[in-house]
Design a protein around this motif. Sequence first.
Motif, short mmCIF file in Angstrom:
data_model
loop_
_atom_site.label_atom_id
_atom_site.label_comp_id
_atom_site.label_asym_id
_atom_site.label_seq_id
_atom_site.Cartn_x
_atom_site.Cartn_y
_atom_site.Cartn_z
N ASN A 271 -4.66 -17.60 -38.39
CA ASN A 271 -4.64 -19.06 -38.39
C ASN A 271 -5.32 -19.58 -39.64
O ASN A 271 -6.28 -18.97 -40.15
CB ASN A 271 -5.36 -19.61 -37.16
N PRO A 272 -4.86 -20.71 -40.19
CA PRO A 272 -5.47 -21.24 -41.42
C PRO A 272 -6.96 -21.52 -41.28
O PRO A 272 -7.71 -21.35 -42.23
CB PRO A 272 -4.69 -22.54 -41.65
N GLY A 273 -7.40 -21.92 -40.08
CA GLY A 273 -8.81 -22.25 -39.90
C GLY A 273 -9.66 -21.07 -39.49
O GLY A 273 -10.85 -21.23 -39.19
N GLY A 274 -9.09 -19.87 -39.48
CA GLY A 274 -9.83 -18.69 -39.06
C GLY A 274 -9.29 -18.13 -37.75
O GLY A 274 -8.67 -18.84 -36.96
N GLY A 275 -9.57 -16.87 -37.51
CA GLY A 275 -9.06 -16.22 -36.32
C GLY A 275 -7.56 -15.99 -36.44
O GLY A 275 -6.99 -16.04 -37.53
N GLY A 276 -6.92 -15.74 -35.34
CA GLY A 276 -5.49 -15.50 -35.38
C GLY A 276 -4.93 -15.25 -34.00
O GLY A 276 -5.67 -15.15 -33.01
N ASP A 277 -3.62 -15.18 -33.92
CA ASP A 277 -2.91 -14.95 -32.67
C ASP A 277 -2.21 -13.59 -32.72
O ASP A 277 -1.82 -13.12 -33.79
CB ASP A 277 -1.87 -16.03 -32.42
N VAL A 278 -2.05 -13.00 -31.56
CA VAL A 278 -1.34 -11.74 -31.44
C VAL A 278 -0.01 -12.00 -30.74
O VAL A 278 0.03 -12.63 -29.68
CB VAL A 278 -2.16 -10.70 -30.65
N ALA A 279 1.07 -11.55 -31.37
CA ALA A 279 2.40 -11.68 -30.79
C ALA A 279 2.96 -10.28 -30.57
O ALA A 279 2.65 -9.35 -31.32
CB ALA A 279 3.32 -12.48 -31.70
N GLY A 280 3.76 -10.15 -29.53
CA GLY A 280 4.28 -8.82 -29.23
C GLY A 280 5.65 -8.88 -28.60
O GLY A 280 6.03 -9.87 -27.97
#
Length: 581
Positions: A271-280
Motif C-alpha cells: 500500500n502507498p501509505g505502508g503495509g500491504g495486502d495479500v491476494a491469492g
Amino acid sequence: MRIAFSRIQFWLPAILLLSVLSVTAQAQLNPRNVAWVVDGSAVQPPSEYTELHPADPERALLTYLGDRGYLGAVVDSVLEDADTGRIELYASAGCHYNVAGVTYTIIKEGEDDVHGKSADPGDLPGIIHEGAPFSAGLVNLERQNLGEFYTDLGYLLVSVRFKEPGFPRECETDLHFVIDTGNRVVISGQLFPTVERNNPEYLARIAALPDSAIADRRTLRQVRRNLQQSGLFERVDEPSLMLQDGRYYLVHDLRERRTNVLDLLLGYVPNPGGGGDVAGTGMLRVRNAVWDGSMLFLRYERMSPLVTRFQGEFQQRWMFGVPLSAGGSFRFIQQDSTYQLRNIRFETGYAIGGGLEVFGSVRREASSSNKGPLVPVKVLDGTAVFGGLGIRADTRDDILVPTAGLEFYLELETGLKRISDDRAPLYTDRLNYRQQELFGYLRPYFMPFHRQVLAPSVTGFLKISPEFTESDLYRTGGAMSVRGYREDQFMVSRLIWGDLEYRYLLDRTSYAFVFYTAGWYHRPGLIVEPDGGTGVTRRIQSGGFGFSYRTPVGQLRFSYAISAEDALSNGKVHFGFVADL
C-alpha cells in the motif's frame, strides 16, 4: 518392420562408381603406404576412399577426383617401391565438369523401369540447374531432396537412383535420376503403447486421424499437434510407423502428465501509505472426472481482504464420437458487503481442425446489492441474458512452455438487461435496455534464436450500453492480466493493452523472463454516482521480470512487477506453484 517417420533418411552413397582398369595386385594394401600426386601437387588420401578400395589404389584416387567433378581424370603413372611396399600414383585431373542437363524418370506403383515415365523438371523441386558445377555432393543433395519431397506425399518407401553420368560434350555431363515411388503408405490404425492414465480410444479420437489416411508429413504433423494441445502429455514425440500383418499402424511415443492439476498463486501488494495486502488464487482441474474427455474446474480467489471470487466449470469434449464439446460454468463475486454478482453460462463448440474451434454461448447475469442505509449504492438489482458467438484457436507446440504457435480468442455477445431494484427511479428512467460485448485476445510465440522466445500479446474489450453500474464493467489488473497493478484494480467499458515478453529458456521446461506492458482504458460514469458520474480515460504501463522453473514436484513461478505510478521498491510480488496430482 518399424519406420521412424521423422528420421527417414536417404543414406546416399558418397561415391560415384567409375569403370577403370586396375593394374595393382588384389592383395590388401596399407593405406599409409599410398601417396597421391594430382597435377604436381601432393594430396593426402582420405581414409574413406582408401578403406573403400583397399586393394585398388587407382580406383580410390579416380573415385575421389570423380566425386569432385573431375570425371575425365586419368592416372598417368604408378611407382611402387618393392622394398617398402609404398605406392605413389600420379594423376591429371583435367577439366572440372559442369551439368549440361537433368532428366527424371518416375516409376509409379506397380511399374518397372521400362514403363517409367519422363517427368518435367518444372514439376519437381529439383535443386540442380544447368551449368552447375558437378560433384557427388550435389547429386546426393538432389537425391535427398527428391526423396523428402515424395516422403511428404506419403511415399515412405521411395527410392531415388542416380544413373552413371554421360559425356555428351567436353567438360559437361548429363544427369539422370530414376524415382521409384513405391506404394503410398495408408494408415490402418493407431497404437499408444506407453499410455497408462488415459483411454487409448479417447486419445485416438482427439488425434483426429482420418480413416485410411495417407501417411504424409502434413497429416502426421497435425495428429501430433492435436495430441500436444490436449494438455494430457508432457512430451509428444514424432510418431513412427509399424508394419504388422501387411498393414501400417501409427505408433505414438507419449509421456503422460498426471490427469489432475493444482495451481496456487500468492501475491503481495504494498500500500502507498505502508503495509500491504495479500491476494491469492487456488485452482483445481480434474480431468476425466466423469467420462473420458470431461473436465471439472474449480477456482477460488481472494482479491483483497473483503473481495472474493469463485468459479466452477464442467466441460465435456468429443461427444458422440465427433469433435463436439459442451459445458457449463458458474461464477460468483462478493464485493465486500456492498453487492454480489452471479453468472451462469452454457457453451457448446465444434473443433474445425488445426486447433481451431467455433462456439456459441448463453449466459445469465444477476446482481443483488445490500440495501442498508449506510451502504453506498454501486449496483442495482437486476438480471441480464446474453447470447454469443466466438472463435478460438490454439496452435502452441507446448502447453506450459510454448516456443511456437499462437493463442487466439474472439467473442461477440448481445443481450438484454432488466433492472428490478425498487431504487431504480432515483437514478434512471430505463428499466430494460440492450447491451453488447466484444472481447479479443491474441498471443503468438516466436523463437528467433536458440533458447530465446518472444511472446507478445494484445487484449481488447468493448461494452456498448446506454447506462452503466459496476456490475456492467470488465475487471482487469493483477498477475493474470495487467501485471504491475492490484488485482481487479480497473473496472472498464473499453480497454486495449499489449504485452511484450522476452523469455530465455533455461531448459525445455523452465525459463526466465522480462516484460513490458502498455495500454489504454475508459471507465464510464455510473448512473448511481452523483450527476451520473464522470468518465475516466487514462493510459497504463508497467514492467517486470520473473521466472518459471520446473521442479520434481511441479512448476515454480515468481514475478516482480511495477507500474509506472509506483516507486521501484513498491512492486507487486507473486509466487505461484503448479503441481500435477
